[in-house]
Design an enzyme around this catalytic site. Sequence first.
Site, short mmCIF file in Angstrom:
data_model
loop_
_atom_site.label_atom_id
_atom_site.label_comp_id
_atom_site.label_asym_id
_atom_site.label_seq_id
_atom_site.Cartn_x
_atom_site.Cartn_y
_atom_site.Cartn_z
N LYS A 1 0.81 -1.23 0.00
CA LYS A 1 0.00 0.00 0.00
C LYS A 1 0.85 1.28 0.00
CE LYS A 1 -4.14 -1.69 2.34
NZ LYS A 1 -5.13 -1.41 3.37
N ASP B 1 -9.97 3.08 2.13
CA ASP B 1 -10.11 2.49 3.48
C ASP B 1 -10.83 3.42 4.46
OD1 ASP B 1 -8.91 0.02 2.98
OD2 ASP B 1 -6.90 0.76 3.41
#
Length: 277
Positions: free
Chosen positions: A70, A106
Site C-alpha cells: 500500500k 479504506d
Amino acid sequence: MINGKTRLAGVMGWPVSHSLSPVIHNAWFRQTGINGVYVPFPVKPEELEQAVRGMAAMGVAGVNLTIPHKEWVLPLCDEVDEAAKRIGAVNTVLFKEGKMHGFNTDAYGFWQNLEERARFVRKHVALVLGAGGAARAVVAALDAAGFGTIYVMNRTFAKAEQFKTLSPKVVPLEWNANPAQMKEVDLLVNTTSLGMKGEASLEIDLSPLPSYAVVTDIVYTPLITPLLAQAQERGFQVVDGLGMLLYQAQKAFHIWFGQEPVVDDALRQKVLEHLLC
Ligand code: NAP
C-alpha cells in the site's frame, strides 16, 4: 462467461491467498451484469513496480493493494487522490488512458460501515487503539467526520506521536489497559492486530465508557472479537470490522467500473462463509 470483452481486476499482496476480495468483487460482477473477473496476484515486494506496469500495459481495469504494497505503490502512481496522499498509502489503482491513478478507499470503508451499522455515533471524542497502517485511514476518517479529539494510543508511543501530522485533533497516549480518558470517549476503535485469530487478546477495561459509547474493531477474524464480546456484554453498541472491508471494496468497484454495487446481508453472509472455511 469469460470472452474477449472480459474486464480484469484483482488484488496484489504478498501473501495474498487469504484475501476475501475475490469473493466480494466476483459476486458484484454477477450482481451488476458487468463482464469481469477479479483474481488474486501474489506479487513479491521487489517485483511490485514491474507487476503494476505490466498490468497497465495489459489493459487491466485496476487493482487493489494489500500488505505490504500500500505504501510502496504510491510513488509509482501518476496521480493520487487526497485521501491517499493524506494517509500515505494507496489501496486502489485505476489504469486509465496510459496513467496510473491511486486512491485510498479504506477511510471511506471504515466510516461508511460505522454509519450503516451503528444506531447513533456521538462525534466528540474518539479513542483509537494502534498506530499502524490501518489506523492512519481510521484517523483520517474520524477527522473528516468532525471529531473534536482523537486519542491515539499505541504500544510504540513514537508512532502515535507521528499521527499529529495527520490531524491536529490527535492526542497521542501511552499504552495503558485503563486509560483515564475512557470516561469521555464516544467511539472506541481497535486497529491493533490484538484479538485477531492466533493473536493475544486486547486487555482493556471498558467499564468507564459512557453508556452511549460505540465500540468497533477493524479486526474481523473472528467477527466478534473478545473486545466486541466484552462491549456487547456491557450493553454498548458494537460494530464489527467486516463492513469496512466490504465498503472499501464498494468504492474501488465504483472507481473501476462506474457502478456502485450493493453491500447487503447476502454478501456479508457469503464472505462470512469463506471466512469460516
Ligand atoms: P500494522 O501496520 O502492522 O499495525 C499493527 C498495530 O497493532 C500497531 O499499532 C502495533 O503496535 C499494534 N500491535 C501489534 N501487536 C501488539 C501487541 N502485542 N500489543 C499492543 N499493540 C500491538 O497493521 P495494520 O495494517 O494497521 O492492520 C491492523 C489490523 O487491522 C490487522 O488485524 C488487519 O487485519 C486489520 N485490518 C482490517 C481492515 C478491514 O477492512 N476491516 C483493513 C485493514 C486492516 P506497534 O506500533 O507498537 O507495533
